[in-house]
Design a protein around this motif. Structure first.
Motif, PDB file in Angstrom:
ATOM      1  N   ASN A   2       0.850  -1.187   0.000  1.00  0.00           N
ATOM      2  CA  ASN A   2       0.000   0.000   0.000  1.00  0.00           C
ATOM      3  C   ASN A   2       0.885   1.236   0.000  1.00  0.00           C
ATOM      4  O   ASN A   2       1.860   1.296   0.762  1.00  0.00           O
ATOM      5  CB  ASN A   2      -0.893   0.049   1.239  1.00  0.00           C
ATOM      6  CG  ASN A   2      -2.015  -0.956   1.190  1.00  0.00           C
ATOM      7  OD1 ASN A   2      -2.134  -1.729   0.246  1.00  0.00           O
ATOM      8  ND2 ASN A   2      -2.850  -0.948   2.214  1.00  0.00           N
ATOM      9  N   ILE A   3       0.531   2.209  -0.840  1.00  0.00           N
ATOM     10  CA  ILE A   3       1.292   3.467  -0.922  1.00  0.00           C
ATOM     11  C   ILE A   3       0.300   4.617  -1.036  1.00  0.00           C
ATOM     12  O   ILE A   3      -0.647   4.539  -1.814  1.00  0.00           O
ATOM     13  CB  ILE A   3       2.201   3.512  -2.166  1.00  0.00           C
ATOM     14  CG1 ILE A   3       3.159   2.334  -2.215  1.00  0.00           C
ATOM     15  CG2 ILE A   3       2.967   4.819  -2.245  1.00  0.00           C
ATOM     16  CD1 ILE A   3       3.947   2.259  -3.526  1.00  0.00           C
ATOM     17  N   VAL A   4       0.533   5.684  -0.295  1.00  0.00           N
ATOM     18  CA  VAL A   4      -0.185   6.939  -0.496  1.00  0.00           C
ATOM     19  C   VAL A   4       0.819   7.891  -1.127  1.00  0.00           C
ATOM     20  O   VAL A   4       1.939   8.033  -0.627  1.00  0.00           O
ATOM     21  CB  VAL A   4      -0.739   7.501   0.835  1.00  0.00           C
ATOM     22  CG1 VAL A   4      -1.350   8.878   0.622  1.00  0.00           C
ATOM     23  CG2 VAL A   4      -1.774   6.545   1.416  1.00  0.00           C
ATOM     24  N   PHE A   5       0.421   8.515  -2.240  1.00  0.00           N
ATOM     25  CA  PHE A   5       1.371   9.340  -2.985  1.00  0.00           C
ATOM     26  C   PHE A   5       0.670  10.480  -3.701  1.00  0.00           C
ATOM     27  O   PHE A   5      -0.543  10.469  -3.879  1.00  0.00           O
ATOM     28  CB  PHE A   5       2.134   8.477  -4.006  1.00  0.00           C
ATOM     29  CG  PHE A   5       1.270   7.951  -5.132  1.00  0.00           C
ATOM     30  CD1 PHE A   5       1.248   8.585  -6.369  1.00  0.00           C
ATOM     31  CD2 PHE A   5       0.479   6.825  -4.957  1.00  0.00           C
ATOM     32  CE1 PHE A   5       0.460   8.110  -7.402  1.00  0.00           C
ATOM     33  CE2 PHE A   5      -0.313   6.334  -5.988  1.00  0.00           C
ATOM     34  CZ  PHE A   5      -0.323   6.979  -7.219  1.00  0.00           C
ATOM     35  N   GLY A 128      -6.378  15.009  -2.558  1.00  0.00           N
ATOM     36  CA  GLY A 128      -5.797  15.003  -3.900  1.00  0.00           C
ATOM     37  C   GLY A 128      -4.712  13.956  -4.092  1.00  0.00           C
ATOM     38  O   GLY A 128      -4.273  13.726  -5.211  1.00  0.00           O
ATOM     39  N   LYS A 129      -4.281  13.340  -3.019  1.00  0.00           N
ATOM     40  CA  LYS A 129      -3.305  12.260  -3.137  1.00  0.00           C
ATOM     41  C   LYS A 129      -4.023  10.994  -3.589  1.00  0.00           C
ATOM     42  O   LYS A 129      -5.246  10.932  -3.620  1.00  0.00           O
ATOM     43  CB  LYS A 129      -2.587  12.032  -1.805  1.00  0.00           C
ATOM     44  CG  LYS A 129      -1.659  13.167  -1.435  1.00  0.00           C
ATOM     45  CD  LYS A 129      -0.863  12.857  -0.198  1.00  0.00           C
ATOM     46  CE  LYS A 129       0.093  14.009   0.076  1.00  0.00           C
ATOM     47  NZ  LYS A 129       0.949  13.695   1.222  1.00  0.00           N
ATOM     48  N   ARG A 130      -3.241  10.003  -3.941  1.00  0.00           N
ATOM     49  CA  ARG A 130      -3.782   8.711  -4.358  1.00  0.00           C
ATOM     50  C   ARG A 130      -3.337   7.631  -3.384  1.00  0.00           C
ATOM     51  O   ARG A 130      -2.239   7.699  -2.850  1.00  0.00           O
ATOM     52  CB  ARG A 130      -3.250   8.321  -5.745  1.00  0.00           C
ATOM     53  CG  ARG A 130      -4.053   8.858  -6.894  1.00  0.00           C
ATOM     54  CD  ARG A 130      -3.729  10.267  -7.187  1.00  0.00           C
ATOM     55  NE  ARG A 130      -4.401  10.680  -8.428  1.00  0.00           N
ATOM     56  CZ  ARG A 130      -4.691  11.915  -8.710  1.00  0.00           C
ATOM     57  NH1 ARG A 130      -4.410  12.873  -7.854  1.00  0.00           N
ATOM     58  NH2 ARG A 130      -5.290  12.222  -9.850  1.00  0.00           N
ATOM     59  N   GLU A 131      -4.214   6.656  -3.212  1.00  0.00           N
ATOM     60  CA  GLU A 131      -3.836   5.468  -2.455  1.00  0.00           C
ATOM     61  C   GLU A 131      -3.775   4.323  -3.451  1.00  0.00           C
ATOM     62  O   GLU A 131      -4.721   4.061  -4.184  1.00  0.00           O
ATOM     63  CB  GLU A 131      -4.837   5.150  -1.357  1.00  0.00           C
ATOM     64  CG  GLU A 131      -4.426   3.926  -0.552  1.00  0.00           C
ATOM     65  CD  GLU A 131      -5.345   3.623   0.602  1.00  0.00           C
ATOM     66  OE1 GLU A 131      -4.984   2.743   1.402  1.00  0.00           O
ATOM     67  OE2 GLU A 131      -6.423   4.226   0.714  1.00  0.00           O
ATOM     68  N   LEU A 132      -2.637   3.641  -3.463  1.00  0.00           N
ATOM     69  CA  LEU A 132      -2.421   2.532  -4.379  1.00  0.00           C
ATOM     70  C   LEU A 132      -2.250   1.257  -3.583  1.00  0.00           C
ATOM     71  O   LEU A 132      -1.546   1.234  -2.569  1.00  0.00           O
ATOM     72  CB  LEU A 132      -1.162   2.791  -5.209  1.00  0.00           C
ATOM     73  CG  LEU A 132      -0.773   1.707  -6.208  1.00  0.00           C
ATOM     74  CD1 LEU A 132      -0.228   2.342  -7.473  1.00  0.00           C
ATOM     75  CD2 LEU A 132       0.244   0.747  -5.632  1.00  0.00           C
ATOM     76  N   LYS A 133      -2.918   0.205  -4.057  1.00  0.00           N
ATOM     77  CA  LYS A 133      -2.755  -1.125  -3.468  1.00  0.00           C
ATOM     78  C   LYS A 133      -2.297  -2.052  -4.582  1.00  0.00           C
ATOM     79  O   LYS A 133      -2.875  -2.069  -5.667  1.00  0.00           O
ATOM     80  CB  LYS A 133      -4.064  -1.627  -2.891  1.00  0.00           C
ATOM     81  CG  LYS A 133      -4.541  -0.828  -1.714  1.00  0.00           C
ATOM     82  CD  LYS A 133      -5.884  -1.305  -1.212  1.00  0.00           C
ATOM     83  CE  LYS A 133      -6.367  -0.371  -0.111  1.00  0.00           C
ATOM     84  NZ  LYS A 133      -7.746  -0.646   0.267  1.00  0.00           N
TER      85      LYS A 133
END
Length: 135
Positions: A2-5, A128-133
């Protein structure tokens, strides 16, 4: 994983994804405008694609070559009406080629996706950030 970017961190995110040694078939899920194509463009660049990349919205698939002569296929099935359209274009040949296959709107061809694949889900957060899994 998981990344928040934020989008200015897209290069680092692409490199982290590749460092996880994902399956070469990667499905990208997320709402329209969340950054799936932007991430795929960066993944192509990180793999060594030097040509300009773009969304294959109308052509359904774009083919790119890396500097080490690997092939990368980028699919966008948003405009697909039936799975048979994907079969008619020879999607099986692409999916079982052993080459990288980055697929947007994979739910349009759900029964055609090989069991062995990776899944990237991107969600737009309130700031406005994205969370990626990555699964």
């Amino acid at each position: 994983m998981n990344i928040v970017f934020s989008l200015d961190q897209i290069k680092e995110v692409a490199e982290k994804i590749l460092a996880q040694n994902p399956n070469k078939i990667i499905l990208f899920n997320g709402e329209m405008g969340v950054g799936k194509t932007t991430l795929i463009k960066q993944l192509c660049k990180s793999l060594g694609v030097e040509d300009a990349t773009s969304s294959p919205t109308f052509s359904l698939v774009n083919e790119y070559y890396t500097s080490s002569n690997q092939i990368v296929y980028h699919f966008d099935f948003y405009r697909l009406n039936k799975e048979t359209e994907a079969l008619d274009m020879g999607v099986d040949d692409y999916l079982y080629s052993g080459n990288w296959c980055f697929i947007e709107w994979s739910e349009k061809i759900a029964s055609l996706i090989p069991e062995e694949h990776s899944l990237v889900t991107i969600e737009l957060l309130a700031d406005g950030k994205r969370e990626l899994k990555l699964e």
